[in-house]
Design a protein around this motif. Structure first.
Motif, PDB file in Angstrom:
ATOM      1  N   ALA A  81       0.831  -1.205   0.000  1.00 18.71           N
ATOM      2  CA  ALA A  81       0.000   0.000   0.000  1.00 18.71           C
ATOM      3  C   ALA A  81       0.867   1.258   0.000  1.00 18.71           C
ATOM      4  CB  ALA A  81      -0.944  -0.003   1.201  1.00 18.71           C
ATOM      5  N   TYR A 132      -8.795   5.615  -0.644  1.00 17.16           N
ATOM      6  CA  TYR A 132      -9.525   4.856   0.383  1.00 17.16           C
ATOM      7  C   TYR A 132      -9.043   3.408   0.420  1.00 17.16           C
ATOM      8  CZ  TYR A 132     -13.415   2.570   2.783  1.00 17.16           C
ATOM      9  OH  TYR A 132     -14.172   1.806   3.655  1.00 17.16           O
ATOM     10  N   THR A 133      -8.829   2.836  -0.751  1.00 20.32           N
ATOM     11  CA  THR A 133      -8.367   1.448  -0.842  1.00 20.32           C
ATOM     12  C   THR A 133      -6.984   1.281  -0.226  1.00 20.32           C
ATOM     13  OG1 THR A 133      -9.663   1.104  -2.860  1.00 20.32           O
ATOM     14  CG2 THR A 133      -7.840  -0.423  -2.449  1.00 20.32           C
ATOM     15  N   ALA A 177      -5.598   3.268   2.010  1.00 17.88           N
ATOM     16  CA  ALA A 177      -5.692   3.532   3.448  1.00 17.88           C
ATOM     17  C   ALA A 177      -6.165   2.302   4.205  1.00 17.88           C
ATOM     18  CB  ALA A 177      -6.632   4.708   3.712  1.00 17.88           C
ATOM     19  N   ASN A 178      -6.939   1.448   3.519  1.00 17.22           N
ATOM     20  CA  ASN A 178      -7.457   0.227   4.137  1.00 17.22           C
ATOM     21  C   ASN A 178      -6.689  -1.017   3.692  1.00 17.22           C
ATOM     22  OD1 ASN A 178     -10.209   0.853   5.672  1.00 17.22           O
ATOM     23  ND2 ASN A 178     -10.125   2.178   3.876  1.00 17.22           N
ATOM     24  N   ASP A 179      -5.506  -0.792   3.109  1.00 15.25           N
ATOM     25  CA  ASP A 179      -4.615  -1.890   2.718  1.00 15.25           C
ATOM     26  C   ASP A 179      -5.331  -2.908   1.837  1.00 15.25           C
ATOM     27  OD1 ASP A 179      -2.153  -3.080   2.570  1.00 15.25           O
ATOM     28  OD2 ASP A 179      -2.391  -4.237   4.414  1.00 15.25           O
ATOM     29  N   VAL A 181      -8.325  -3.818   1.730  1.00 10.55           N
ATOM     30  CA  VAL A 181      -9.470  -4.522   2.321  1.00 10.55           C
ATOM     31  C   VAL A 181     -10.677  -3.603   2.222  1.00 10.55           C
ATOM     32  CG1 VAL A 181     -10.391  -5.663   4.370  1.00 10.55           C
ATOM     33  CG2 VAL A 181      -7.934  -5.754   3.890  1.00 10.55           C
ATOM     34  N   VAL A 182     -11.389  -3.703   1.124  1.00  7.36           N
ATOM     35  CA  VAL A 182     -12.535  -2.832   0.862  1.00  7.36           C
ATOM     36  C   VAL A 182     -13.727  -3.687   0.433  1.00  7.36           C
ATOM     37  CG1 VAL A 182     -11.145  -0.826   0.243  1.00  7.36           C
ATOM     38  CG2 VAL A 182     -11.784  -2.463  -1.522  1.00  7.36           C
ATOM     39  N   THR A 219     -14.784  -1.862  -4.926  1.00 11.87           N
ATOM     40  CA  THR A 219     -14.145  -2.657  -5.969  1.00 11.87           C
ATOM     41  C   THR A 219     -14.874  -2.501  -7.302  1.00 11.87           C
ATOM     42  OG1 THR A 219     -13.397  -4.279  -4.333  1.00 11.87           O
ATOM     43  CG2 THR A 219     -13.437  -4.980  -6.641  1.00 11.87           C
TER      44      THR A 219
END
Length: 242
Positions: free
Chosen positions: A45, A204-205, A207-209, A211-212, A217
């Motif tokens: 990330a 956002y993706t 920042a959440n590594d 995991v979205v 997606t």
């Protein structure tokens, strides 16, 4: 002859300002090194974050160069060559390492495809036909930073990711056009809005590594489909109506 048009006759501040744009472009290479360091640590990330910074630099330096008339005021340095050098390491080399070393591909195929990425992209960057007259890219435009991002986002089985990478390499010189998000005039307002949405979703993706949820997606994939396929779709619609 108008001597004021000669570089040495220009005020020093104008020449300095023009050369500063070249320095700004070259900073992208430094950012690429930071991205590579993160990639070696498998901080994916963070790597994409630095590649995002490189994208911002790449998006700003062109308008700056035109505004400051860099071609005339700093003619001893080729902004075009500099841009290609920096683009190669940020768009191709660092992402190729990430794709090869991340474990997303089949182990035996990964180094072979990594070599395929950098060799095909080097040839693509040297191709004088890489852009059409209406500023579309010809074939897959060596956007391996984006390809790597989607591989990490979707995290498909290695066999599928391997096939996808091989297909993109093959499509590098395929006879289809891909939208240049900033230079294509047609529907530019829509493209820019989608590009802004993609940037927000991408941040956002990261920042959440990665995991979205499925909605993020889907949004990212839909925007990618528009960038890659909109020109082909519009051309087919026009041909059908004709």
């Amino acid at each position: 002859m108008d001597h004021t048009s000669q570089p040495d006759a220009l005020p020093a501040r104008m020449r300095t300002a023009a050369f500063s744009v070249h320095i700004f472009t070259a900073l992208g290479a430094g950012v690429a090194l930071l991205a590579m360091l993160e990639a070696v640590r498998e901080h994916w990330a963070n790597m994409f974050g630095w590649l995002g910074v490189a994208l911002i630099i790449d998006g700003i330096d062109g308008p700056l160069a035109r505004r400051l008339d860099v071609v005339r005021r700093a003619p001893n340095w080729s902004g075009e060559v500099l841009d290609l050098v920096v683009d190669f390491v940020t768009y191709v080399f660092v992402p190729a390492y990430a794709i090869t070393a991340s474990g997303l591909l089949l182990p035996l195929a990964a180094p072979i495809l990594g070599i395929g990425i950098v060799v095909s992209s080097a040839l693509y960057f040297a191709d004088r036909r890489m852009k059409s007259d209406d500023n579309h890219f010809r074939g897959f435009p060596a956007l391996w930073n984006a390809a790597a991002f989607y591989l990490f986002l979707l995290h498909l089985p290695p066999v599928i990711s391997t096939i996808a990478v091989a297909l993109l390499i093959a499509l590098t010189f395929a006879p289809f056009h891909v939208l240049h998000p900033l230079r294509v005039v047609r529907l530019r307002w829509l493209t820019l809005w989608l590009l802004a949405a993609w940037a927000l979703l991408g941040m956002y993706t990261l920042a959440n590594d990665f995991v979205v949820g499925p909605s993020v997606t889907f949004g990212l994939c839909a925007i990618a489909a528009y960038i890659v396929g909109s020109d082909t779709l519009i051309r087919r619609m026009k041909a059908f109506r004709a």
